[in-house]
Design an enzyme around this catalytic site. Sequence first.
Site, PDB file in Angstrom:
ATOM      1  N   GLY A 199       0.820  -1.213   0.000  1.00  0.00           N
ATOM      2  CA  GLY A 199       0.000   0.000   0.000  1.00  0.00           C
ATOM      3  C   GLY A 199       0.854   1.263   0.000  1.00  0.00           C
ATOM      4  NE  ARG A 214      -2.178  -4.354  -0.667  1.00  0.00           N
ATOM      5  CZ  ARG A 214      -1.512  -3.928   0.395  1.00  0.00           C
ATOM      6  NH1 ARG A 214      -0.442  -4.556   0.803  1.00  0.00           N
ATOM      7  NH2 ARG A 214      -1.933  -2.855   1.048  1.00  0.00           N
ATOM      8  CG  ASP A 222       3.934 -10.075   3.968  1.00  0.00           C
ATOM      9  OD1 ASP A 222       4.476 -10.697   4.911  1.00  0.00           O
ATOM     10  OD2 ASP A 222       2.714 -10.114   3.741  1.00  0.00           O
ATOM     11  CE  LYS A 240       4.745   0.064   2.202  1.00  0.00           C
ATOM     12  NZ  LYS A 240       3.654  -0.568   1.471  1.00  0.00           N
ATOM     13  CB  THR A 241       3.514  -0.201   6.437  1.00  0.00           C
ATOM     14  OG1 THR A 241       2.104  -0.360   6.674  1.00  0.00           O
ATOM     15  CG2 THR A 241       4.245  -0.581   7.704  1.00  0.00           C
ATOM     16  CG  ASP A 277      -0.977  -0.938   8.485  1.00  0.00           C
ATOM     17  OD1 ASP A 277      -1.586   0.040   8.031  1.00  0.00           O
ATOM     18  OD2 ASP A 277      -1.245  -2.110   8.164  1.00  0.00           O
TER      19      ASP A 277
HETATM   20  P1  FBP Z   1       1.033  -2.028   3.599  1.00  0.00           P
HETATM   21  O1  FBP Z   1       1.272  -2.891   4.789  1.00  0.00           O
HETATM   22  O2  FBP Z   1       1.347  -2.676   2.321  1.00  0.00           O
HETATM   23  O3  FBP Z   1       1.749  -0.715   3.739  1.00  0.00           O
HETATM   24  O4  FBP Z   1      -0.511  -1.675   3.525  1.00  0.00           O
HETATM   25  C1  FBP Z   1      -1.217  -1.423   4.676  1.00  0.00           C
HETATM   26  C2  FBP Z   1      -2.613  -0.944   4.385  1.00  0.00           C
HETATM   27  O5  FBP Z   1      -2.629   0.422   4.117  1.00  0.00           O
HETATM   28  C3  FBP Z   1      -3.491  -1.324   5.564  1.00  0.00           C
HETATM   29  O6  FBP Z   1      -3.598  -0.313   6.497  1.00  0.00           O
HETATM   30  C4  FBP Z   1      -4.783  -1.727   4.912  1.00  0.00           C
HETATM   31  O7  FBP Z   1      -5.410  -2.731   5.655  1.00  0.00           O
HETATM   32  C5  FBP Z   1      -4.365  -2.271   3.612  1.00  0.00           C
HETATM   33  O8  FBP Z   1      -3.191  -1.603   3.271  1.00  0.00           O
HETATM   34  C6  FBP Z   1      -5.390  -2.108   2.531  1.00  0.00           C
HETATM   35  O9  FBP Z   1      -4.963  -2.802   1.422  1.00  0.00           O
HETATM   36  P2  FBP Z   1      -5.494  -2.612  -0.058  1.00  0.00           P
HETATM   37  O10 FBP Z   1      -4.704  -1.498  -0.645  1.00  0.00           O
HETATM   38  O11 FBP Z   1      -5.149  -3.878  -0.720  1.00  0.00           O
HETATM   39  O12 FBP Z   1      -6.949  -2.316   0.005  1.00  0.00           O
END
Ligand code: FBP
Length: 700
Positions: A110, A174, A205, A229-230, A232
């Site tokens: 993300g 992803r 991941d 990066k994230t 979260d």
């Molecule tokens: P990353 O761990 O890849 O940074 O993504 C986290 C996130 O933003 C979460 O907060 C959320 O649950 C998820 O991506 C949503 O994923 P998608 O973009 O597949 O809807």
Amino acid sequence: MTDGASVSMETLLNHEVVRDIIDDVSQEIKERRSFVPPICDVFYTPYTILQDEDHYHFNIDQETKKQLPNIIGNNVQKVVGVESLEGAAMDTIKENFSRSRTIGIVFSGGPAPGGHNVIAGLYDAAKKANPANKVIGFYMGPDGIIEGNSVIITKELVDKYRNVGGFTMIKTGRTKIDSQEKMSLSRENCKAMGLDAIVVVGGDDSNTNAAFMAQEMFDDGIQVIGVPKTIDGDIQVKDVHGHVLCAMSFGFHTAARSFAKNISDLCSDGSSDVKYWHVCKVMGRVASHLALEVALQTHANLTLIGEDLANYIDMERKNIAEEEGIIDYTAFGMTLRHLSRVICKAIMKRAAVGKNYGVIVIPEGLLEFIDEVQIFIIKLNSIIAEYNEVHDTDFHITFPLLEDKLEYLRRMVRGIRQSGPTIWNARDDELFNDIPDFFQEGLLRERDSHGNFQFSQVKTEKVLMQMVEDYLDILKEKGRYKVGINNDYFRRSMAKAGLDPDVIGPSIFRNYNGDPFCLVKEDIFTHKTLKKALVRDGVITEDDPVPPAVMKIYNKSVPKLKVQTHFYGYDGRGGDPTRFDCKYTYNLGMTVFSLVANGATGQMAAIKNLEKDFSLWEPIGIPIAPLMHLEERGGKMALVLEKSLVDLESNAFRVVKAMRDTWLSATPDEDHYRKPGPLRFTGASEEELPMTLVLNSISD
Ligand code: FBP
């Protein structure tokens, strides 16, 4: 004033003001593009080298040693600036540092605010070291590596996206490079492109992937560097002794500030028209770091933290069992029903002081921490799989309707099961019947291609609020859920209607004793019961109607729960980075170059002391392999980077816990909402660091 209609379209579109308005580039973006983030002192020196910091230790999984032998021996490395050295040593450093290189970079997972600055930092450092250096961006995430889809990063491209949010420049994806076929394709493409190094900007991941790529490409001399990066915030690295090496992944601060701004605006709206409960789900696939930060930023009335719920013990149930000399295992862990009761209690407490409104923050990953949901998933997976095997058919084809499926489960409880194990008991059935239909349906039906339940598909906030509403309806019928009536208001209303408040008050209120808010008695829950109470106390006779002023007070005491649900995630994820994230990511990009230029591989770029003043920031490389451990993924054990969850012993969590009652503000006083305000890129900002970091860095 000019009459707009008389201006020709051509003149209008060429008007200076109109040109500014229709220009895609706003003033804010112009300012962002020209902002030059400060850099750590080491990057002012002409060269940098890496110094092994072998006093940091990790618990190393034996499997990592087996699977990642070439990078498991890496140490934490500190980036050190070099002005000049004597003789041959300096020549070697110069030669290594300035050698012409081609470096590939990819975004994975993300988006997170600040990603473009990682590219900018890397690009600037690479070009400074040798203008012939090339940076290549892989398009659309790891697919770009597998398919060899890339673009040369130019100065124009970098300048366009400096300090600007999103991953727009090269997009993201992803896909995981998790098969030998994908790995081989990636390796061949990197070799064909003459890459010296590849940089993976991603979450847990993706950094796991980076480690495996580093191992795979080791013999080809292609270095692989990860970047944490994230939004979260769940990449946080400590060594075995608790020394913090990476306090937070980038993007977290911006996303949290963005959510907090929106949620605090809801606090203002809610406390103005005093009629809505705003239920805000905030992103964070598993960990509740974002919700915790939002709580600190906004002081919303109730913030649920998933990690906290996992620890829940129903003391009442536990004590009863203990008295009988047994252990009630069902007392451990939170159930959906109990969680909905926690929310109901908060709503009722505020209603009792006349506040029939408020703001609740729910972390996206909440259901991950509810044992009961996990147990339902495991049990239902097993029941469905068993059914399919025994009957050689599909459970969903035999039982297409929810009611049919529920009946099958009920039969299991009654012992009339058609087949399969007896793992569905009466308590399961009772709890399952408590949850809303659409969630039951989801639990019974939705599985991804690996057979796993997809939490992200569930509208957690809706599941919970439906249960809350159902329970509050029951409490309302029992006369226990009431809106408190301001005592002064009551007295004034009665006096205005020519009635004696001291006669009416004791008859209809249970606490007419000077309390600032009065609660209607539990046995008064309809117009009929209201009249009955007044007649019983001789305030009116059977033939009199209830005085309209009293009726009005009663009607005001009947709560109407109006819920507005919101989801904050994609918006904050796409936001323009805070100054903190701008600085952090630009320096991460520069750190990446230092790691590459000094031959590192299997390392994650990081900034130590992130929680401290900028002058103390220390660029480092953290070995990824020692951070990995075995986890179950898609039915198999796999080596992965461990996610950092909210630490219930951390200062940040303890502060939020200590402030819970205050922020619930179930008192007649004003609420304690805090306005973090909008992100201010220029000018003074209220705070420069995530509050979680500030709090967690405090020690005796
Ligand atoms: P990353 O761990 O890849 O940074 O993504 C986290 C996130 O933003 C979460 O907060 C959320 O649950 C998820 O991506 C949503 O994923 P998608 O973009 O597949 O809807």
